[in-house]
Design an enzyme around this catalytic site. Structure first.
Site, PDB file in Angstrom:
ATOM      1  N   ASP A   1       0.833  -1.313  -0.107  1.00  0.00           N
ATOM      2  CA  ASP A   1      -0.054   0.105   0.024  1.00  0.00           C
ATOM      3  C   ASP A   1       0.764   1.268  -0.187  1.00  0.00           C
ATOM      4  O   ASP A   1       2.092   1.109   0.692  1.00  0.00           O
ATOM      5  CB  ASP A   1      -0.767   0.098   1.193  1.00  0.00           C
ATOM      6  CG  ASP A   1      -1.992   1.012   1.072  1.00  0.00           C
ATOM      7  OD1 ASP A   1      -2.445   1.281  -0.048  1.00  0.00           O
ATOM      8  OD2 ASP A   1      -2.822   1.228   2.127  1.00  0.00           O
ATOM      9  N   GLY A   2       0.371   2.462  -0.622  1.00  0.00           N
ATOM     10  CA  GLY A   2       0.863   3.501  -0.464  1.00  0.00           C
ATOM     11  C   GLY A   2       1.415   4.179  -1.798  1.00  0.00           C
ATOM     12  O   GLY A   2       2.276   5.182  -1.921  1.00  0.00           O
TER      13      GLY A   2
ATOM     14  N   GLY B   1      -0.180   5.320  -4.400  1.00  0.00           N
ATOM     15  CA  GLY B   1      -0.654   6.821  -4.754  1.00  0.00           C
ATOM     16  C   GLY B   1      -0.113   7.786  -3.905  1.00  0.00           C
ATOM     17  O   GLY B   1      -0.009   8.951  -4.626  1.00  0.00           O
TER      18      GLY B   1
ATOM     19  N   ASN C   1     -11.001  -2.524  -5.204  1.00  0.00           N
ATOM     20  CA  ASN C   1     -10.215  -1.569  -5.981  1.00  0.00           C
ATOM     21  C   ASN C   1     -10.850  -1.619  -7.270  1.00  0.00           C
ATOM     22  O   ASN C   1     -10.525  -0.508  -8.201  1.00  0.00           O
ATOM     23  CB  ASN C   1      -8.853  -2.249  -6.116  1.00  0.00           C
ATOM     24  CG  ASN C   1      -7.905  -1.878  -5.106  1.00  0.00           C
ATOM     25  OD1 ASN C   1      -7.065  -2.719  -4.712  1.00  0.00           O
ATOM     26  ND2 ASN C   1      -8.189  -0.932  -4.193  1.00  0.00           N
TER      27      ASN C   1
HETATM   28  C1  IPE Z   1      -5.561  -2.577   0.060  1.00  0.00           C
HETATM   29  O1  IPE Z   1      -5.097  -1.311  -0.216  1.00  0.00           O
HETATM   30  C2  IPE Z   1      -5.431  -3.435  -1.250  1.00  0.00           C
HETATM   31  C3  IPE Z   1      -4.142  -3.597  -1.974  1.00  0.00           C
HETATM   32  C4  IPE Z   1      -2.933  -3.203  -1.199  1.00  0.00           C
HETATM   33  C5  IPE Z   1      -4.111  -4.250  -3.163  1.00  0.00           C
HETATM   34  P1  IPE Z   1      -6.283  -0.315  -0.597  1.00  0.00           P
HETATM   35  O2  IPE Z   1      -5.663   1.098  -0.476  1.00  0.00           O
HETATM   36  O3  IPE Z   1      -7.194  -0.467  -1.258  1.00  0.00           O
HETATM   37  O4  IPE Z   1      -6.929  -0.349   1.119  1.00  0.00           O
HETATM   38  P2  IPE Z   1      -7.771   0.730   1.907  1.00  0.00           P
HETATM   39  O5  IPE Z   1      -8.952   1.639   0.813  1.00  0.00           O
HETATM   40  O6  IPE Z   1      -6.707   1.865   2.290  1.00  0.00           O
HETATM   41  O7  IPE Z   1      -8.411   0.202   2.924  1.00  0.00           O
HETATM   42  C1  IPE Z   2      -1.727   0.219  -3.433  1.00  0.00           C
HETATM   43  O1  IPE Z   2      -1.209   1.502  -3.572  1.00  0.00           O
HETATM   44  C2  IPE Z   2      -2.058  -0.344  -4.627  1.00  0.00           C
HETATM   45  C3  IPE Z   2      -3.165  -0.773  -4.914  1.00  0.00           C
HETATM   46  C4  IPE Z   2      -4.024  -0.932  -3.848  1.00  0.00           C
HETATM   47  C5  IPE Z   2      -3.501  -1.148  -6.187  1.00  0.00           C
HETATM   48  P1  IPE Z   2      -2.510   2.760  -3.341  1.00  0.00           P
HETATM   49  O2  IPE Z   2      -3.046   2.924  -4.718  1.00  0.00           O
HETATM   50  O3  IPE Z   2      -3.635   2.187  -2.419  1.00  0.00           O
HETATM   51  O4  IPE Z   2      -1.773   3.954  -2.677  1.00  0.00           O
HETATM   52  P2  IPE Z   2      -2.507   4.996  -1.735  1.00  0.00           P
HETATM   53  O5  IPE Z   2      -3.030   3.971  -0.596  1.00  0.00           O
HETATM   54  O6  IPE Z   2      -3.575   5.636  -2.256  1.00  0.00           O
HETATM   55  O7  IPE Z   2      -1.420   5.803  -1.302  1.00  0.00           O
HETATM   56 MG    MG Z   3      -4.172   2.367  -0.340  1.00  0.00          MG
END
Ligand code: IPE
Ligand code: IPE
Ligand code: MG
Length: 246
Positions: free
Chosen positions: A23-24, A26, A71
């Site tokens: 995660d992270g 974005g 997602n």
């Molecule tokens: C969890 O991350 C799913 C993956 C890492 C693939 P998200 O970013 O989708 O989860 P939430 O929305 O913060 O709970």
């Molecule tokens: C994790 O990173 C990847 C996926 C969930 C596909 P995010 O896209 O959730 O990144 P943040 O949480 O928005 O930083």
């Molecule tokens: Mg995320």
């Protein structure tokens, strides 16, 4: 093999199965005033790194949460970019996976993936099926609740047909009815980016997993941090509800 172990790590006490909630991506991009997709692209580097480290350490199972059932609700542009990235990753890495003894596996609602993505995924799984050093499971379009609903449906059908009696339903049958059948429960679940939740990941399987949260954003996750988490894991006392002898 032992000689390559970093200081402080004991081969016998390494986890059998490590799972990552990556995660992270974005936020990593946002901090740099970049497009979220650039963050996902950078995240691929961490995937390669973690896979290489786990393989070298002799950890036999690695699971990566790459895309959740939730997602799908993200903007189409981001979903399309993620699917494209996944396909490119599989195509680019295939030879390396084979060379390094990686067997690719996938869990999740794979029928929801675009046709070409699913085709590439299944082909890569087929071509890596002889891999005997590590099983890399990608959780793609994965949700633990959906996985459990599917398992309940499969068990119900067996009950309805008389193949299984309700009194024979036990934890082993439930485990075997999940998509992770054959894969040991994770010893260690790591979530990056500072969020402290499981977000529908391996809820049944993580009943006794050690859980680690780190503030590091996935694209910044390093080999050194992986080692340091493994060191901390080895220092934890896993009691499984019992009282350990002093
Ligand atoms: C969890 O991350 C799913 C993956 C890492 C693939 P998200 O970013 O989708 O989860 P939430 O929305 O913060 O709970
Ligand atoms: C994790 O990173 C990847 C996926 C969930 C596909 P995010 O896209 O959730 O990144 P943040 O949480 O928005 O930083
Ligand atoms: Mg995320």
């Amino acid at each position: 093999m032992d000689s390559i172990l970093p200081e402080g790590l004991v081969a016998e006490a390494l986890p059998t199965h490590v799972a990552f909630i990556m995660d992270g991506n974005g936020r990593w991009a946002k901090k740099r005033v970049m497009n979220r997709v650039t963050g996902h692209e950078k995240g691929a580097r961490s995937v390669r790194q973690v896979l290489e480290t786990a393989t070298q350490l002799g950890i036999p199972y690695l699971t990566l949460y790459a895309f959740s059932t939730e997602n799908w609700q993200r903007p189409k542009k981001e979903v399309d970019a993620l699917m494209g990235l996944l396909t490119r990753f599989l195509k680019n890495e295939k030879a390396n996976l084979v060379k390094n003894g990686v067997r690719l596996h996938a869990i999740g609602e794979l029928d929801r993936l675009p046709k070409d993505v699913k085709k590439t995924l299944l082909a890569t799984m087929e071509e890596t099926r002889e891999g005997d050093r590590i099983t890399l499971t990608l959780a793609l379009s994965y949700g633990s609740r959906s996985e459990m609903v599917e398992a309940i449906r499969a068990i119900s059908e067996k009950v309805a047909s008389g193949e299984v009696s309700p009194s024979a339903i036990d934890e082993a049958l439930v485990s075997q009815s999940l998509q992770t059948r054959g894969i040991p429960d994770p010893d260690l679940v790591v979530r990056t980016s500072g969020e402290m939740r499981l977000s529908n990941f391996l809820l049944w399987q993580s009943a006794y997993s050690e859980i680690f949260f780190t503030d590091t954003l996935w694209p910044d996750f390093s080999e050194e941090e992986f080692y340091s988490i493994l060191r901390e894991f080895q220092g934890r006392e896993r009691r499984f509800g019992k009282v350990l002898e002093p």
